[in-house]
Each structure stands twice: as C-alpha cells, then as structure tokens.
Design an enzyme around this catalytic site. Structure first.
Site, PDB file in Angstrom:
ATOM      1  N   GLU A   4      30.143  72.622 -28.063  1.00  6.59           N
ATOM      2  CA  GLU A   4      29.581  73.670 -28.938  1.00  6.59           C
ATOM      3  C   GLU A   4      29.754  75.000 -28.202  1.00  6.59           C
ATOM      4  OE1 GLU A   4      27.854  76.236 -30.741  1.00  6.59           O
ATOM      5  OE2 GLU A   4      26.692  74.637 -31.727  1.00  6.59           O
ATOM      6  N   ALA A   6      28.158  77.707 -28.326  1.00 10.88           N
ATOM      7  CA  ALA A   6      26.927  78.379 -27.909  1.00 10.88           C
ATOM      8  C   ALA A   6      26.278  77.698 -26.714  1.00 10.88           C
ATOM      9  CB  ALA A   6      25.937  78.396 -29.072  1.00 10.88           C
ATOM     10  N   SER A   7      26.804  76.559 -26.304  1.00 14.17           N
ATOM     11  CA  SER A   7      26.151  75.725 -25.284  1.00 14.17           C
ATOM     12  C   SER A   7      26.640  76.065 -23.883  1.00 14.17           C
ATOM     13  CB  SER A   7      26.446  74.253 -25.616  1.00 14.17           C
ATOM     14  OG  SER A   7      26.550  73.455 -24.462  1.00 14.17           O
ATOM     15  N   SER A   8      25.694  76.374 -23.014  1.00 18.84           N
ATOM     16  CA  SER A   8      26.037  76.830 -21.669  1.00 18.84           C
ATOM     17  C   SER A   8      26.804  75.763 -20.887  1.00 18.84           C
ATOM     18  CB  SER A   8      24.765  77.230 -20.917  1.00 18.84           C
ATOM     19  OG  SER A   8      23.767  76.231 -21.033  1.00 18.84           O
ATOM     20  N   SER A  10      28.483  73.415 -22.055  1.00 11.76           N
ATOM     21  CA  SER A  10      29.795  73.198 -22.669  1.00 11.76           C
ATOM     22  C   SER A  10      30.836  74.151 -22.071  1.00 11.76           C
ATOM     23  CB  SER A  10      29.737  73.407 -24.183  1.00 11.76           C
ATOM     24  OG  SER A  10      29.030  72.363 -24.827  1.00 11.76           O
TER      25      SER A  10
END
Lengths: 198, 198
Positions: A4, A6-8, A10
C-alpha cells in the site's frame, strides 16, 4: 508482494523486494491494494499508528533506523497517512508491466523519502514522465472505471486472503507480514519451508 | 529483554535470547512485565490476536512455522492468553538470579510447547522443583506484597517507556519490538547502530 503506497513499512519492502527476489532467484509479482477498507473491516478508521500513539512513535523511530541501514532516504512525512489511491490505481494498471517496480519505488520514495504528496496527480505525473511514460494517458486510464473496479476487486481479494496490514509476501498459501519477513518469504518460495537454525 | 509469559512471540524470544546474546557478547537483562495493563491503556481488554481474528490466525500459523525453524516444541494452547501473573511474579523475584533464564524458558515452553496452564501454582511449583529450587518458599515470596508491588512498578515502567506489546529489546534509549528484531537489538548493543546492508 501486496503493498500500500500510504504504508511506511511498505516503503522499505517495495525498495528492497526486487533486488532480494532477484538474488534469491524467485519471481516477484506486484500486487498493490488499499489498506483503508481492510482497516475498516477491523474497526479502524485511521492508521493504527495514529490510533495507538506509542506504536506510532516507535514506528517512526524504527523507520529512521531502518532507512539508515538500507541507505534509503527518509523524511518524516508532514502528513500521514497520505492518500495512496491514485498511486495504487496507476500501479494496478501497470502491475504486470516492466515499469511497476521503478514506478512503485519512485512513488514510495516521494512519500517517505521526500515528503511529497503522492495524492496529487502532478506528483504522480512527474514520476511517470520521469520514467519515460505517457503520464496523461496512464493517469486517465488509471482513473477509468475498469481500473477503479480492478483495484477494488484486488483489495477485496486481500481481505479474503486474511491480510490485515502491509506489506505482505504471499507464497502459495503462506502469508508473511512485514518488511522484516521478506527474507523468510523468499526462503519459503525456494524450499517450501524455513531453514532450521542451528 | 521485556517479556510477558502469556505472549506467544515472547516464547520465541525467551527461548532464543540468552544463546544469541552470549554469541554476540552482549549482557542480557531479564525484565518480566504484564501486558494486560499496557493493553488496557491502549483500549484493548483482550489480546489483539483475539480482538482481530485475521491477526490471530496469522500469528498461530507463524508460530508453527517459526517453532519448526527454531526447533522449539509447539502445541496450540487450548486457552489464550493464559494468565502469566504468577509466572511473572516468580520471574520478578528471580529476574537477577541465575535461574531466571531456565525458569523463564521452562514456563514459556509449558504454555506454548506443552499446552499446560502456567496460571496454576502446581505447574509453576513443578517447574521450580525441576530446577532444584525451593518451590514453596519462592511462590510464597512471589505472592507477597513486596514482589506484587515490584511487578506493578515494573509494568508501569514498561508503559512509561512506550512499550505497547511484547517481546521488546531495549538498548539504551532504543526500543526494538518483536522476536524478529532480537538480532537488530544485539547489533545495536554492539556498535550503537545497525550495520548498513550492501
């Protein structure tokens, strides 16, 4: 790899995955999805890193430490989470194209390495143009109903598979959650198990 | 190392930590605490693995895989979480004694490797006796007001340090959360940072 924008964590996985998979001789399949609907199904209307402040404080310090280790740029985002919707639609459009890796890495780095708002079409357009792609055409197609629906379906598939966060590495029926489990997933892909230690 | 006897991933960390710390030449300090009050402060009145079923399903499969890798016995506990209160009080009493490692490993293995109820005094007594210790005397002291209060204070200290789960490895001001970060914590203890990769 299910990720995703927005996922750090990630960010770390997206930056590392291709090189690690290549080194392990394992094919890498890119599967962007949206964490928002998954979180809603768990009762969270925001990132758990915002809902639970001690988790959030830990995560940002950990990101700083890990980016330093990996040599990835890191700037504390002035907004978190940012909308990863447009980036995810573009990635859904290109997930089996040869530009998916470079695009995903550039968009992730813009968000977490350069504090740029990847929710803005101009930022995504600049990234696509920088890769020698036709930004206007790709963004128009990514915002079309077919890709929107395809991303919704992919997100539903993620929920159905039992994903509850990101990034994830799925090897057959085996799920590995978290950037720090990339190596385990590659090991599993190689031998159908984890090598015993000692 | 900050750990909780009811915590599944603490089982892995408790089993691994002493050997890994010895190999790295890093002194290991044992600090049992109670996750219940920490979880309550985050708004959870149960384990998040029970509150969020997809997380729980993942965790048990992951435990199975990781125990196989490490060569630790694993039996799905018929009750989760079990009360780790008595074990934690005994461990608080002995946290700086030479039996803390053997006791902690045996209690953890009873819970997650043998499906035994470590909340029962008989089970804890049997473990202590098996280590050649005076079980009755130790349990009586562990249930005394001084140790009860000392464990409460240690749990408050954990919350104040920003712990939000278990296991944790604390190196100076640096917190590493999770069994899979033991090696990072040891690296940090050694050199004051994480070795750059590549």
């Amino acid at each position: 790899m299910w990720y995703e924008f927005a996922s750090s964590y990630s960010y770390l996985a997206v930056m590392r995955a291709q090189a690690a998979a290549d080194a392990a001789g394992v094919p890498l399949i890119w599967r962007p999805f949206l964490l928002g609907p998954v979180f809603l199904s768990l009762g969270w209307n925001d990132s758990p890193f915002n809902i639970y402040p001690p988790k959030g404080r830990y995560m940002w310090r950990d990101m700083q430490r890990l980016c330093a280790r990996y040599g990835f740029p890191f700037r504390l985002p002035s907004q978190f989470p940012r909308s990863g919707l447009l980036a995810a639609r573009v990635a859904r459009l290109g997930q089996d194209q040869d530009w998916i890796g470079p695009f995903s890495r550039a968009a992730m780095q813009a968000n977490f390495g350069e504090d740029r708002d990847i929710g803005q079409p101009e930022v995504i357009a600049e990234i696509l143009t920088g890769l020698g792609l036709d930004a206007d055409a790709l963004i128009a197609e990514a915002e079309g109903e077919a890709i929107k629906q395809a991303l919704r379906d992919q997100t539903d598939a993620a929920t159905a598979m039992g994903l509850f966060g990101a990034p994830n590495f799925v090897v057959g029926d085996e799920l590995f959650w978290g950037n720090d489990r990339l190596e385990d997933a590659l090991e599993w892909a190689h031998g159908g198990g984890l090598k015993p230690t000692a």
